[in-house]
Design an enzyme around this catalytic site. Structure first.
Site, PDB file in Angstrom:
ATOM      1  N   LEU A   1      10.868 -20.810  -4.507  1.00 39.55           N
ATOM      2  CA  LEU A   1       9.822 -19.951  -3.929  1.00 39.55           C
ATOM      3  C   LEU A   1       8.498 -20.068  -4.696  1.00 39.55           C
ATOM      4  O   LEU A   1       8.504 -20.104  -5.928  1.00 39.55           O
ATOM      5  CB  LEU A   1      10.320 -18.499  -4.009  1.00 39.55           C
ATOM      6  CG  LEU A   1       9.356 -17.400  -3.578  1.00 39.55           C
ATOM      7  CD1 LEU A   1       9.254 -17.357  -2.049  1.00 39.55           C
ATOM      8  CD2 LEU A   1       9.821 -16.031  -4.110  1.00 39.55           C
TER       9      LEU A   1
ATOM     10  N   ASP B   1       0.831  -1.212   0.000  1.00 42.42           N
ATOM     11  CA  ASP B   1       0.000   0.000   0.000  1.00 42.42           C
ATOM     12  C   ASP B   1       0.864   1.260   0.000  1.00 42.42           C
ATOM     13  O   ASP B   1       1.983   1.261   0.527  1.00 42.42           O
ATOM     14  CB  ASP B   1      -0.915  -0.026   1.240  1.00 42.42           C
ATOM     15  CG  ASP B   1      -2.066   0.963   1.109  1.00 42.42           C
ATOM     16  OD1 ASP B   1      -2.395   1.368  -0.022  1.00 42.42           O
ATOM     17  OD2 ASP B   1      -2.625   1.345   2.158  1.00 42.42           O
TER      18      ASP B   1
ATOM     19  N   HIS C   1       2.221   3.461  -8.998  1.00 41.90           N
ATOM     20  CA  HIS C   1       2.085   2.020  -9.260  1.00 41.90           C
ATOM     21  C   HIS C   1       3.274   1.516 -10.069  1.00 41.90           C
ATOM     22  O   HIS C   1       3.801   0.436  -9.812  1.00 41.90           O
ATOM     23  CB  HIS C   1       0.776   1.724 -10.000  1.00 41.90           C
ATOM     24  CG  HIS C   1      -0.455   2.102  -9.222  1.00 41.90           C
ATOM     25  ND1 HIS C   1      -0.618   1.764  -7.899  1.00 41.90           N
ATOM     26  CD2 HIS C   1      -1.577   2.783  -9.567  1.00 41.90           C
ATOM     27  CE1 HIS C   1      -1.792   2.225  -7.472  1.00 41.90           C
ATOM     28  NE2 HIS C   1      -2.390   2.858  -8.464  1.00 41.90           N
TER      29      HIS C   1
END
Ligand code: IPE
Ligand code: IPE
Ligand code: MG
Length: 249
Positions: free
Chosen positions: A130, A19, A36
């Site tokens: 991962l 955020d 963004h």
């Protein structure tokens, strides 16, 4: 004191609410979209850090089921960015043995984006390093509802009795139930709420809130979150610096 004689318990699965992109841009007098775009660099860094730490899983909240309420141009810019990043990053993820999965209601996306997502998942499906989960058009309540619907179908088909719907059985129907449980949730940007991210899966997670805005979230900020987890979990009182040193051993 001999630092870290005992090996601290690192988290195995970290989830992040990324955020603060909009505020980062606004502070610089730029459009929210540039925040963004700047956030993509932090995504790359976080994935690489999680890979180095040998986490089992990293789950990133990229777009919530409520984010459709944003202005149309911001939503469409986010979708374009998502497509562009998938296109440019997937090969690198694959080279690094990373498995990519998207969690969320993908029927909400364009056919083009759905195809890109499916291709990326197929390409990386057998990777054993991962697991990178991107939560897109995801909502914690949606996840619980989709699990309940599957359970209801099982009952209707006579595969299960109502009394057999238990926490364990419902858990197997939730997203990411095949992965280690989320140990640590990080939220950047200063808000201290879950915003309908993982609800079921956060039952026992440690929560770490930082004021750092997502585009500024770097290895130092990530190490601090890990150190806070290690400190809370085992009380070894590690510092971010020690965690970074651990990476080098
Ligand atoms: C988070 O940053 C990214 C997405 C929700 C896609 P925000 O866009 O929410 O940034 P702030 O909270 O407005 O600063
Ligand atoms: C949560 O951030 C969603 C993502 C980071 C993708 P928001 O900025 O949308 O959450 P609220 O609106 O502050 O609760
Ligand atoms: Mg926000």
């Amino acid at each position: 004191m001999a630092a870290l004689e005992l090996s601290p318990t690192l988290p195995r699965h970290v989830a992040i609410i990324m955020d603060g992109n909009g505020r980062w841009a606004e502070q610089r007098g730029k459009f929210r979209v540039s925040g963004h775009k700047a956030g993509v660099k932090s995504v790359r860094a976080a994935v690489s850090f999680a890979h180095q730490l040998k986490l089992d899983a990293l789950t990133l909240f990229a777009f919530s089921s409520e984010n459709w309420r944003r202005p149309e141009d911001e939503v469409s810019a986010l979708m374009s960015l998502f497509i562009a990043v998938l296109g440019s990053e997937v090969k690198k993820l694959h080279r690094n043995n990373i498995r990519l999965q998207v969690i969320g209601e993908r029927s909400g996306f364009s056919a083009h984006l759905q195809r890109k997502i499916a291709d990326a998942e197929v390409l990386t499906a057998a990777n054993t390093g991962l697991t990178l989960n991107i939560a897109a058009n995801y909502g914690g309540r949606w996840d619980i509802v989709q699990a309940c619907r599957q359970a209801a179908v099982q009952v209707l088909n006579g595969e299960r009795a109502v009394s057999e719907i238990t926490e364990d059985s419902l858990n197997t129907l939730m997203n990411m139930s095949d992965l280690s449980p989320v140990d640590l949730l990080i939220r950047t940007g200063g808000e201290q709420r879950i915003s309908n991210f993982l609800l079921w899966q956060l039952a026992y997670a440690e929560l770490h809130f930082t004021n750092v805005l997502w585009p500024d979230f770097d290895d130092t900020a990530f190490s601090e979150a890990i150190a806070a987890f290690v400190g809370r979990e085992r009380r070894f009182g590690c510092t971010g610096e020690q965690i970074r040193a651990l990476l080098k051993t």
